[in-house]
Write a protein that holds these residues in place. Structure first.
Motif, PDB file in Angstrom:
ATOM      1  N   LEU A 124      24.957  27.503   1.742  1.00 39.89           N
ATOM      2  CA  LEU A 124      25.769  28.504   2.327  1.00 39.89           C
ATOM      3  C   LEU A 124      24.794  29.590   2.194  1.00 39.89           C
ATOM      4  N   GLY A 125      23.936  29.684   1.186  1.00 38.80           N
ATOM      5  CA  GLY A 125      23.071  31.065   1.162  1.00 38.80           C
ATOM      6  C   GLY A 125      22.099  30.997   2.265  1.00 38.80           C
ATOM      7  N   ALA A 126      21.396  29.600   2.576  1.00 36.54           N
ATOM      8  CA  ALA A 126      20.272  29.619   3.526  1.00 36.54           C
ATOM      9  C   ALA A 126      21.076  29.881   4.953  1.00 36.54           C
ATOM     10  N   LEU A 127      22.238  29.363   5.081  1.00 30.80           N
ATOM     11  CA  LEU A 127      22.793  29.757   6.401  1.00 30.80           C
ATOM     12  C   LEU A 127      23.194  31.103   6.679  1.00 30.80           C
ATOM     13  N   VAL A 128      23.625  31.657   5.520  1.00 34.04           N
ATOM     14  CA  VAL A 128      23.954  33.173   5.611  1.00 34.04           C
ATOM     15  C   VAL A 128      22.700  33.752   6.067  1.00 34.04           C
ATOM     16  N   ARG A 129      21.317  33.674   5.375  1.00 35.20           N
ATOM     17  CA  ARG A 129      20.173  34.299   5.691  1.00 35.20           C
ATOM     18  C   ARG A 129      19.910  34.039   7.292  1.00 35.20           C
ATOM     19  N   ARG A 130      20.045  32.645   7.528  1.00 37.57           N
ATOM     20  CA  ARG A 130      19.707  32.449   8.799  1.00 37.57           C
ATOM     21  C   ARG A 130      20.527  33.194  10.036  1.00 37.57           C
ATOM     22  N   VAL A 131      21.940  33.170   9.732  1.00 37.48           N
ATOM     23  CA  VAL A 131      22.623  33.910  10.669  1.00 37.48           C
ATOM     24  C   VAL A 131      22.586  35.334  10.648  1.00 37.48           C
ATOM     25  N   ARG A 132      22.216  35.888   9.522  1.00 37.22           N
ATOM     26  CA  ARG A 132      21.788  37.606   9.375  1.00 37.22           C
ATOM     27  C   ARG A 132      20.252  37.772  10.185  1.00 37.22           C
ATOM     28  N   GLY A 133      19.678  36.941  10.433  1.00 34.24           N
ATOM     29  CA  GLY A 133      18.487  37.017  11.193  1.00 34.24           C
ATOM     30  C   GLY A 133      18.729  37.002  12.676  1.00 34.24           C
ATOM     31  N   VAL A 134      19.807  36.309  13.151  1.00 35.33           N
ATOM     32  CA  VAL A 134      19.968  36.680  14.431  1.00 35.33           C
ATOM     33  C   VAL A 134      19.990  37.957  15.110  1.00 35.33           C
ATOM     34  N   PRO A 135      18.882  38.497  15.973  1.00 41.26           N
ATOM     35  CA  PRO A 135      18.961  39.801  16.598  1.00 41.26           C
ATOM     36  C   PRO A 135      20.023  40.077  17.301  1.00 41.26           C
ATOM     37  N   LEU A 136      20.341  41.265  17.390  1.00 38.68           N
ATOM     38  CA  LEU A 136      21.389  41.982  18.394  1.00 38.68           C
ATOM     39  C   LEU A 136      20.626  42.397  19.533  1.00 38.68           C
ATOM     40  N   ARG A 137      20.729  41.754  20.911  1.00 36.57           N
ATOM     41  CA  ARG A 137      20.198  41.906  21.905  1.00 36.57           C
ATOM     42  C   ARG A 137      20.396  43.395  22.450  1.00 36.57           C
ATOM     43  N   GLY A 138      19.279  43.919  23.131  1.00 45.26           N
ATOM     44  CA  GLY A 138      19.632  45.360  23.352  1.00 45.26           C
ATOM     45  C   GLY A 138      19.096  45.308  24.864  1.00 45.26           C
ATOM     46  N   GLY A 139      19.646  46.108  25.919  1.00 41.81           N
ATOM     47  CA  GLY A 139      19.430  45.969  27.179  1.00 41.81           C
ATOM     48  C   GLY A 139      19.684  44.921  27.853  1.00 41.81           C
ATOM     49  N   GLY A 140      19.200  45.155  29.157  1.00 44.57           N
ATOM     50  CA  GLY A 140      19.374  43.938  30.034  1.00 44.57           C
ATOM     51  C   GLY A 140      20.860  43.574  30.523  1.00 44.57           C
ATOM     52  N   GLU A 141      20.972  42.803  31.523  1.00 44.27           N
ATOM     53  CA  GLU A 141      22.366  42.529  32.090  1.00 44.27           C
ATOM     54  C   GLU A 141      23.197  41.448  30.881  1.00 44.27           C
ATOM     55  N   ARG A 142      24.330  41.903  30.623  1.00 39.95           N
ATOM     56  CA  ARG A 142      25.044  41.191  29.472  1.00 39.95           C
ATOM     57  C   ARG A 142      26.101  40.502  30.462  1.00 39.95           C
ATOM     58  N   VAL A 143      26.858  39.552  29.576  1.00 34.78           N
ATOM     59  CA  VAL A 143      27.868  38.662  30.005  1.00 34.78           C
ATOM     60  C   VAL A 143      29.076  39.397  29.425  1.00 34.78           C
ATOM     61  N   PRO A 144      30.131  39.589  30.034  1.00 35.55           N
ATOM     62  CA  PRO A 144      31.324  40.351  29.365  1.00 35.55           C
ATOM     63  C   PRO A 144      31.749  39.284  28.227  1.00 35.55           C
ATOM     64  N   PHE A 145      31.904  39.919  26.949  1.00 34.70           N
ATOM     65  CA  PHE A 145      32.225  39.282  25.747  1.00 34.70           C
ATOM     66  C   PHE A 145      33.280  38.295  26.012  1.00 34.70           C
ATOM     67  N   GLY A 146      34.300  38.939  26.788  1.00 34.83           N
ATOM     68  CA  GLY A 146      35.389  37.885  26.727  1.00 34.83           C
ATOM     69  C   GLY A 146      35.268  36.535  27.508  1.00 34.83           C
ATOM     70  N   ASN A 147      34.054  36.661  28.615  1.00 34.92           N
ATOM     71  CA  ASN A 147      33.977  35.352  29.060  1.00 34.92           C
ATOM     72  C   ASN A 147      33.320  34.405  28.091  1.00 34.92           C
ATOM     73  N   ILE A 148      32.558  34.968  27.223  1.00 38.84           N
ATOM     74  CA  ILE A 148      31.820  34.042  26.029  1.00 38.84           C
ATOM     75  C   ILE A 148      32.707  33.381  25.194  1.00 38.84           C
ATOM     76  N   VAL A 149      33.844  34.214  24.758  1.00 28.93           N
ATOM     77  CA  VAL A 149      35.045  33.687  23.861  1.00 28.93           C
ATOM     78  C   VAL A 149      35.582  32.813  24.714  1.00 28.93           C
ATOM     79  N   ALA A 150      36.118  32.886  25.793  1.00 29.81           N
ATOM     80  CA  ALA A 150      36.907  32.075  26.532  1.00 29.81           C
ATOM     81  C   ALA A 150      36.099  30.693  26.761  1.00 29.81           C
TER      82      ALA A 150
END
Length: 223
Positions: A124-150
């Motif tokens: 779990l520790g390795a997984l959490v480190r990897r997950v925390r490394g996922v960058p938050l994308r900035g700028g550009g065209e985005r898909v409505p987050f509701g579409n991703i959840v759906a």
């Protein structure tokens, strides 16, 4: 002296029990009754002692390496504090019946397959480190987050519902972060009986499981 939790440890108070998550050793655990009382009293007192008044139960936690000397995390009083996450108040309402493109559902399916492989056998520790490394994308065209959840909810139908909260939550978390949505991956526990769960949260909204399910658990780690 000031004492703090060893790096990699977090805790919460669930149903009046102190439950710990040790990422370094990949385990959840609780303390003996006397150690738990001493730990909670010490934490409520601000996590400081002059060294002479440390009780035997607390001394055992220091000897075991759960508590270490050092600067109090967060500074000042309250150096030993439970994990706090924004309370969940709302389900995600929305687009389960939306018209979704095959491509969107296929991407969600691939994300879930990759996440299933990533969590399998990984500490779990390795997984959490990897997950925390996922960058938050900035700028550009985005898909409505509701579409991703759906799309991810639609992809869920291809899998067994048994014991998949980690893989499905990691998949949705990654997809949202890469889309520029500042979601959180929350790990929670219940004490009686012990159980662990994780979910994706955006503000006070639960995105990856029913609200009533998330409310059964107390957050112990937020990524």
């Amino acid at each position: 002296m000031g004492l703090r939790l060893r790096s990699g440890l977090s805790f919460c108070v669930a149903e009046n029990r102190a439950i710990f998550l040790d990422l370094a050793r990949d385990r959840y655990f609780a303390l003996r009754a006397d150690e738990e009382r001493a730990f909670l009293d010490f934490a409520m007192a601000g996590g400081t002692t002059d060294g002479a008044d440390i009780c035997p139960s607390l001394a055992r936690l220091v000897s075991a390496g759960l508590l270490v000397e050092g600067d109090l995390e967060g500074g000042g009083a309250g150096g030993i504090v439970p994990v706090i996450a924004e309370p969940v108040c709302r389900d995600f309402v929305g687009r389960d019946d939306a018209v979704l493109s095959r491509r969107a559902v296929a991407l969600a399916l691939v994300c879930q397959l990759r996440a299933g492989l990533a969590v399998r056998g990984r500490p779990l520790g390795a997984l959490v480190r990897r997950v925390r490394g996922v960058p938050l994308r900035g700028g550009g065209e985005r898909v409505p987050f509701g579409n991703i959840v759906a799309a991810h909810r639609r992809a869920d139908l291809w899998f067994s519902v048994h014991d998949r909260c980690l893989a499905k939550s990691v998949a949705l978390f990654r997809a949202l972060r890469r889309n520029g949505t500042d979601a959180r991956l929350v790990f929670g526990v219940s004490a009686r009986p012990f159980a662990a769960h994780c979910w994706v949260q955006l503000g006070d909204r639960v995105l990856s499981c029913p609200l009533d399910q998330a409310r059964l658990f107390t957050p112990i780690l937020v990524a």
